[in-house]
Design a protein around this motif. Structure first.
Motif, PDB file in Angstrom:
ATOM      1  N   ARG A 175       0.944  -1.128   0.255  1.00  0.00           N
ATOM      2  CA  ARG A 175       0.162   0.039   0.097  1.00  0.00           C
ATOM      3  C   ARG A 175       1.309   1.209   0.162  1.00  0.00           C
ATOM      4  O   ARG A 175       1.574   1.649   0.671  1.00  0.00           O
ATOM      5  CB  ARG A 175      -1.190   0.142   0.816  1.00  0.00           C
ATOM      6  CG  ARG A 175      -1.917   0.684   0.733  1.00  0.00           C
ATOM      7  CD  ARG A 175      -3.089   0.804   2.145  1.00  0.00           C
ATOM      8  NE  ARG A 175      -3.758  -0.690   2.109  1.00  0.00           N
ATOM      9  CZ  ARG A 175      -4.674  -0.791   3.364  1.00  0.00           C
ATOM     10  NH1 ARG A 175      -5.335  -0.227   3.734  1.00  0.00           N
ATOM     11  NH2 ARG A 175      -5.180  -2.157   2.826  1.00  0.00           N
ATOM     12  N   TYR A 216      -7.545   3.601  -0.744  1.00  0.00           N
ATOM     13  CA  TYR A 216      -8.061   3.913   0.822  1.00  0.00           C
ATOM     14  C   TYR A 216      -8.510   5.369   1.037  1.00  0.00           C
ATOM     15  O   TYR A 216      -6.622   5.884   0.685  1.00  0.00           O
ATOM     16  CB  TYR A 216      -7.419   2.772   1.072  1.00  0.00           C
ATOM     17  CG  TYR A 216      -7.558   1.874   1.183  1.00  0.00           C
ATOM     18  CD1 TYR A 216      -6.311   0.805  -0.520  1.00  0.00           C
ATOM     19  CD2 TYR A 216      -8.185   0.237   1.507  1.00  0.00           C
ATOM     20  CE1 TYR A 216      -6.318  -0.804  -0.105  1.00  0.00           C
ATOM     21  CE2 TYR A 216      -8.039  -1.158   1.409  1.00  0.00           C
ATOM     22  CZ  TYR A 216      -7.893  -1.738   0.107  1.00  0.00           C
ATOM     23  OH  TYR A 216      -7.409  -2.442   0.073  1.00  0.00           O
ATOM     24  N   TRP A 245      -9.565   3.022   8.452  1.00  0.00           N
ATOM     25  CA  TRP A 245      -9.576   2.872   6.792  1.00  0.00           C
ATOM     26  C   TRP A 245     -11.060   3.274   6.955  1.00  0.00           C
ATOM     27  O   TRP A 245     -11.316   2.619   7.440  1.00  0.00           O
ATOM     28  CB  TRP A 245      -8.249   1.865   6.921  1.00  0.00           C
ATOM     29  CG  TRP A 245      -6.925   2.388   7.539  1.00  0.00           C
ATOM     30  CD1 TRP A 245      -6.751   2.673   7.922  1.00  0.00           C
ATOM     31  CD2 TRP A 245      -5.535   2.850   6.019  1.00  0.00           C
ATOM     32  NE1 TRP A 245      -4.494   2.665   8.558  1.00  0.00           N
ATOM     33  CE2 TRP A 245      -4.908   3.069   6.416  1.00  0.00           C
ATOM     34  CE3 TRP A 245      -6.214   2.667   4.870  1.00  0.00           C
ATOM     35  CZ2 TRP A 245      -3.572   3.239   6.734  1.00  0.00           C
ATOM     36  CZ3 TRP A 245      -4.812   3.182   4.263  1.00  0.00           C
ATOM     37  CH2 TRP A 245      -3.282   3.543   5.532  1.00  0.00           C
ATOM     38  N   GLN A 257     -12.885   0.834   3.758  1.00  0.00           N
ATOM     39  CA  GLN A 257     -13.063  -0.420   2.995  1.00  0.00           C
ATOM     40  C   GLN A 257     -12.210  -0.220   1.645  1.00  0.00           C
ATOM     41  O   GLN A 257     -11.890  -1.252   1.390  1.00  0.00           O
ATOM     42  CB  GLN A 257     -14.071  -0.794   2.338  1.00  0.00           C
ATOM     43  CG  GLN A 257     -15.618  -0.049   1.417  1.00  0.00           C
ATOM     44  CD  GLN A 257     -15.483   1.284   1.451  1.00  0.00           C
ATOM     45  OE1 GLN A 257     -15.248   1.367   2.507  1.00  0.00           O
ATOM     46  NE2 GLN A 257     -16.065   1.960   0.556  1.00  0.00           N
ATOM     47  N   GLY A 258     -12.574   0.302   0.557  1.00  0.00           N
ATOM     48  CA  GLY A 258     -11.527   0.836  -0.409  1.00  0.00           C
ATOM     49  C   GLY A 258     -11.984   0.540  -1.703  1.00  0.00           C
ATOM     50  O   GLY A 258     -13.238   0.461  -1.672  1.00  0.00           O
TER      51      GLY A 258
END
Length: 123
Positions: A45, A95, A113, A115-116
């Protein structure tokens, strides 16, 4: 706790544009810094962009500088990522992330964060 909901991902041709949104709810008064990260299959990431609470400071990865713009609407508790001139190498899950700490490009500095959302750029 802070809950984050992302939207705006999709499939676009190279050279096209998308705008991602990230809406926060819950303990939003804890939020100080917002960031966007992305993760392509088989890769780590990586940092994309970050913005301070006031919006006065923004940071960008070199790979997106001049093409992407991060912004925020504090009244709506929403952060945006405007992505222009998209390239196939921008394909990834994106994200959003929030923290009550200082602005940083380090993913470990973010406590919350989303969930994308998938962004796919075809050539």
């Amino acid at each position: 706790q802070v809950q984050l909901v992302e939207s705006g991902g999709g499939l676009v041709q190279a050279g096209g544009s998308l705008r991602l949104s990230c809406a926060a709810s819950g303990r939003t008064f804890d939020i100080a810094t917002n960031g966007w990260f992305r993760q392509a299959p088989g890769k780590e990431r990586e940092f994309v962009a970050a913005i301070s609470w006031s919006g006065s400071r923004t940071y960008y990865a070199d790979s997106v500088k001049g093409r992407f713009t991060i912004s925020r609407d504090n009244a709506k508790n929403t952060v945006y990522l405007q992505m222009n001139s998209l390239r196939p190498e921008d394909t990834a899950v994106y994200y959003c992330a929030f923290t009550n700490g200082m602005i940083t490009t380090n993913k470990y500095g973010y406590a919350y964060w989303g969930q994308g959302t998938q962004v796919t750029v075809s050539s």
